[in-house]
Scaffold this motif. Structure first.
Motif, PDB file in Angstrom:
ATOM      1  N   PRO A   1       0.803  -1.228   0.000  1.00 12.69           N
ATOM      2  CA  PRO A   1       0.000   0.000   0.000  1.00 12.69           C
ATOM      3  C   PRO A   1       0.832   1.272   0.000  1.00 12.69           C
ATOM      4  CG  PRO A   1      -0.189  -1.147   2.114  1.00 12.69           C
ATOM      5  CD  PRO A   1       0.578  -2.049   1.201  1.00 12.69           C
TER       6      PRO A   1
ATOM      7  N   ILE B   1      -5.563  16.260  -7.368  1.00 11.50           N
ATOM      8  CA  ILE B   1      -6.754  15.400  -7.370  1.00 11.50           C
ATOM      9  C   ILE B   1      -6.364  14.074  -6.732  1.00 11.50           C
ATOM     10  CG2 ILE B   1      -8.467  14.245  -8.817  1.00 11.50           C
ATOM     11  CD1 ILE B   1      -8.383  16.601 -10.704  1.00 11.50           C
TER      12      ILE B   1
ATOM     13  N   ARG C   1      -1.642   9.325   0.247  1.00 14.69           N
ATOM     14  CA  ARG C   1      -0.228   9.417   0.650  1.00 14.69           C
ATOM     15  C   ARG C   1       0.612  10.220  -0.336  1.00 14.69           C
ATOM     16  NH1 ARG C   1      -1.504   3.860   3.042  1.00 14.69           N
ATOM     17  NH2 ARG C   1      -2.543   3.694   1.047  1.00 14.69           N
ATOM     18  N   ILE C   2       0.442   9.920  -1.643  1.00 20.69           N
ATOM     19  CA  ILE C   2       1.282  10.595  -2.643  1.00 20.69           C
ATOM     20  C   ILE C   2       0.826  12.044  -2.825  1.00 20.69           C
ATOM     21  CG2 ILE C   2       1.981  10.618  -5.075  1.00 20.69           C
ATOM     22  CD1 ILE C   2       1.720   7.487  -4.963  1.00 20.69           C
TER      23      ILE C   2
ATOM     24  N   PRO D   1     -12.908  12.845  -2.604  1.00 17.71           N
ATOM     25  CA  PRO D   1     -14.208  12.555  -1.971  1.00 17.71           C
ATOM     26  C   PRO D   1     -14.082  12.356  -0.463  1.00 17.71           C
ATOM     27  CG  PRO D   1     -13.556  10.774  -3.475  1.00 17.71           C
ATOM     28  CD  PRO D   1     -12.557  11.874  -3.637  1.00 17.71           C
TER      29      PRO D   1
ATOM     30  N   HIS E   1      -3.525  12.161  -8.513  1.00 16.28           N
ATOM     31  CA  HIS E   1      -3.009  11.187  -7.540  1.00 16.28           C
ATOM     32  C   HIS E   1      -4.119  10.324  -6.945  1.00 16.28           C
ATOM     33  CE1 HIS E   1       0.834  12.959  -8.071  1.00 16.28           C
ATOM     34  NE2 HIS E   1       0.294  14.148  -7.899  1.00 16.28           N
TER      35      HIS E   1
HETATM   36  P1  NAI Z   1      -3.884   6.461  -1.502  1.00 12.06           P
HETATM   37  O1  NAI Z   1      -4.850   5.338  -1.442  1.00 12.06           O
HETATM   38  O2  NAI Z   1      -3.068   6.811  -0.314  1.00 12.06           O
HETATM   39  O3  NAI Z   1      -4.647   7.812  -1.969  1.00 12.06           O
HETATM   40  C1  NAI Z   1      -5.579   7.852  -3.011  1.00 12.06           C
HETATM   41  C2  NAI Z   1      -6.517   9.010  -2.733  1.00 12.06           C
HETATM   42  O4  NAI Z   1      -7.370   9.175  -3.867  1.00 12.06           O
HETATM   43  C3  NAI Z   1      -7.426   8.781  -1.519  1.00 12.06           C
HETATM   44  O5  NAI Z   1      -7.353   9.887  -0.632  1.00 12.06           O
HETATM   45  C4  NAI Z   1      -8.817   8.661  -2.122  1.00 12.06           C
HETATM   46  O6  NAI Z   1      -9.852   9.146  -1.279  1.00 12.06           O
HETATM   47  C5  NAI Z   1      -8.658   9.508  -3.370  1.00 12.06           C
HETATM   48  N1  NAI Z   1      -9.692   9.289  -4.376  1.00 12.06           N
HETATM   49  C6  NAI Z   1     -10.434   8.177  -4.587  1.00 12.06           C
HETATM   50  N2  NAI Z   1     -11.337   8.415  -5.572  1.00 12.06           N
HETATM   51  C7  NAI Z   1     -11.140   9.707  -5.963  1.00 12.06           C
HETATM   52  C8  NAI Z   1     -11.775  10.535  -6.926  1.00 12.06           C
HETATM   53  N3  NAI Z   1     -12.794  10.099  -7.643  1.00 12.06           N
HETATM   54  N4  NAI Z   1     -11.336  11.815  -7.050  1.00 12.06           N
HETATM   55  C9  NAI Z   1     -10.316  12.272  -6.290  1.00 12.06           C
HETATM   56  N5  NAI Z   1      -9.684  11.533  -5.352  1.00 12.06           N
HETATM   57  C10 NAI Z   1     -10.088  10.258  -5.195  1.00 12.06           C
HETATM   58  O7  NAI Z   1      -2.943   6.129  -2.766  1.00 12.06           O
HETATM   59  P2  NAI Z   1      -1.477   6.668  -3.045  1.00 12.06           P
HETATM   60  O8  NAI Z   1      -0.478   5.784  -2.412  1.00 12.06           O
HETATM   61  O9  NAI Z   1      -1.426   8.120  -2.794  1.00 12.06           O
HETATM   62  O10 NAI Z   1      -1.378   6.389  -4.623  1.00 12.06           O
HETATM   63  C11 NAI Z   1      -2.206   7.066  -5.553  1.00 12.06           C
HETATM   64  C12 NAI Z   1      -2.103   6.377  -6.897  1.00 12.06           C
HETATM   65  O11 NAI Z   1      -0.784   6.574  -7.426  1.00 12.06           O
HETATM   66  C13 NAI Z   1      -2.250   4.849  -6.855  1.00 12.06           C
HETATM   67  O12 NAI Z   1      -3.612   4.463  -6.899  1.00 12.06           O
HETATM   68  C14 NAI Z   1      -1.515   4.409  -8.075  1.00 12.06           C
HETATM   69  O13 NAI Z   1      -2.431   4.292  -9.145  1.00 12.06           O
HETATM   70  C15 NAI Z   1      -0.537   5.554  -8.365  1.00 12.06           C
HETATM   71  N6  NAI Z   1       0.868   5.150  -8.238  1.00 12.06           N
HETATM   72  C16 NAI Z   1       1.711   5.374  -9.300  1.00 12.06           C
HETATM   73  C17 NAI Z   1       3.043   5.017  -9.229  1.00 12.06           C
HETATM   74  C18 NAI Z   1       4.015   5.293 -10.337  1.00 12.06           C
HETATM   75  O14 NAI Z   1       5.136   4.746 -10.327  1.00 12.06           O
HETATM   76  N7  NAI Z   1       3.684   6.124 -11.319  1.00 12.06           N
HETATM   77  C19 NAI Z   1       3.563   4.320  -8.047  1.00 12.06           C
HETATM   78  C20 NAI Z   1       2.610   4.201  -6.961  1.00 12.06           C
HETATM   79  C21 NAI Z   1       1.306   4.574  -7.074  1.00 12.06           C
END
Ligand code: NAI
Length: 336
Positions: free
Chosen positions: A100, A152, A156-157, A177, A206
């Motif tokens: 995660p 958006i 975490r990221i 949301p 993000h």
């Molecule tokens: P996270 O789960 O900590 O945060 C995701 C956030 O997006 C949450 O706060 C959630 O409420 C929000 N969210 C959900 N639906 C939404 C919507 N419709 N509009 C706006 N926000 C919404 O995930 P984390 O760790 O921050 O990662 C985010 C994304 O980054 C991952 O899902 C993954 O797809 C991507 N990622 C890309 C990487 C890369 O190497 N390019 C590596 C790691 C992750």
């Protein structure tokens, strides 16, 4: 456990072997260069667990093969899990585990690297100077300080990006949301997505890829942006409708575009295709724009992130072997 690792690169072997050794070498790891698919799933024969990466389609056919082979756990070495048919995994009793949070900073810092490179045209300046062209025309940037950055998805990221942008003196706008308490405490201004698009000089994505976020950035969203907006996507490719992005670039609505992910990246990224003719005409069009910077899904690619990914992946498999539960299971409770 005997673990078959699909889409294995030399760096996967280095970090997973290191984590396995550090954990007492409890598992036998077999590395396959092949991407996981319905056709290659059979290569897991004899294994107890499968380890897959972001562009490995874990569809119903692949999962049914795993089920027949007696595989009980699919350990993703990624945070995202949109490539897995969770309904099928649940039906077949296959546990899906993920990583995660390995290093939100790895992705956040790459995001900011893309912003700075695009703003100051570093990708163009690098080539120019090497060609003996020291002219500055076409390289004009803007001060980041005082600009509005719309984030958006403030998980975490997104929050790690917000912290960096606040350090630059930017005004940080946010849409989520589920607004994060930490985000509100930091003074992020939470808005609906339309207001965020209308007010941001830079929009950065993000959120995870879900049915609600697929093509979140479509023609209508591009039309709501300020003229010349910088758009960055380091999340998942299909959050941006690439055709809409290309139209936006042609009209000037999108002034600068940074992509670390692309909706059809599975056939391109992580491979050296430099000797081949590019078959994807939409991607080829993207590469013709001087104001587009593409990296091939490398935002996660730091020593710290790969170390953490390997440790958590081995930890998930060890916990499953010892207790029947992985440390970080993808919840399937709400699925039919
Ligand atoms: P996270 O789960 O900590 O945060 C995701 C956030 O997006 C949450 O706060 C959630 O409420 C929000 N969210 C959900 N639906 C939404 C919507 N419709 N509009 C706006 N926000 C919404 O995930 P984390 O760790 O921050 O990662 C985010 C994304 O980054 C991952 O899902 C993954 O797809 C991507 N990622 C890309 C990487 C890369 O190497 N390019 C590596 C790691 C992750």
């Amino acid at each position: 456990m005997h673990v078959v690792v699909f889409s294995a690169k030399p760096y996967d072997r280095q970090f997973l072997d290191g984590a396995n050794a550090a954990g007492g070498a409890k598992h036998r790891l077999t590395y396959l260069e092949a991407r996981l698919s319905a056709e290659t799933a059979i290569l897991a024969q004899g294994a107890d667990a499968v380890c897959a990466f972001v562009n490995d389609p874990c569809d119903v056919a692949a999962l049914e093969t795993f089920s027949r082979l007696g595989i009980r756990i699919l350990a993703l070495r990624s945070a995202g899990f949109n490539n897995v048919d969770l309904v099928a995994a649940r039906r077949l009793g296959i546990t899906v585990a993920r990583v995660p949070a390995y290093s939100p900073e790895s992705v956040a810092e790459h995001t900011v690297a893309m912003m700075l490179a695009l703003n100051r045209r570093i990708h163009r300046a690098y080539n120019r100077v090497r060609d003996g062209n020291f002219a500055l025309d076409g390289l004009l940037g803007f001060d980041m300080r005082g600009r509005s950055v719309g984030i958006i998805g403030t998980g975490r990221i997104g929050l790690a990006v917000a912290r960096i942008m606040q350090g630059f003196g930017c005004k940080v706008l946010a849409h989520d949301p589920f607004p994060a308490e930490e985000g509100m405490a930091m003074g992020l201004e939470y808005l609906d997505v339309d207001d965020l698009l209308a007010r941001s000089h830079i929009v950065t994505l993000h959120c995870p890829l879900t049915p609600a976020t697929r093509h979140l950035i479509d023609d209508a969203a591009v039309a709501r942006m300020r003229h010349g907006t910088m758009l960055i996507n380091t999340s998942r490719g299909a959050i941006v409708d690439t055709r809409a992005a290309i139209s936006g670039l042609k009209s000037g609505a999108i002034g600068l575009l940074g992509l670390d992910v692309y909706e059809e990246e599975a056939d391109l990224f992580f491979e050296d295709l430099s000797g081949q003719v590019l078959q994807d005409d939409i991607f080829a069009r993207l590469l013709t724009f001087p104001n587009v910077l593409v990296t091939a899904h490398q935002a996660f690619f730091t020593t710290e992130a790969l170390t953490a990914i390997a440790e958590t992946t081995i930890g998930n498999i060890t916990a499953f072997a010892e207790t029947g539960r992985a440390l970080h299971e993808v919840s399937t409770e709400k699925l039919a």
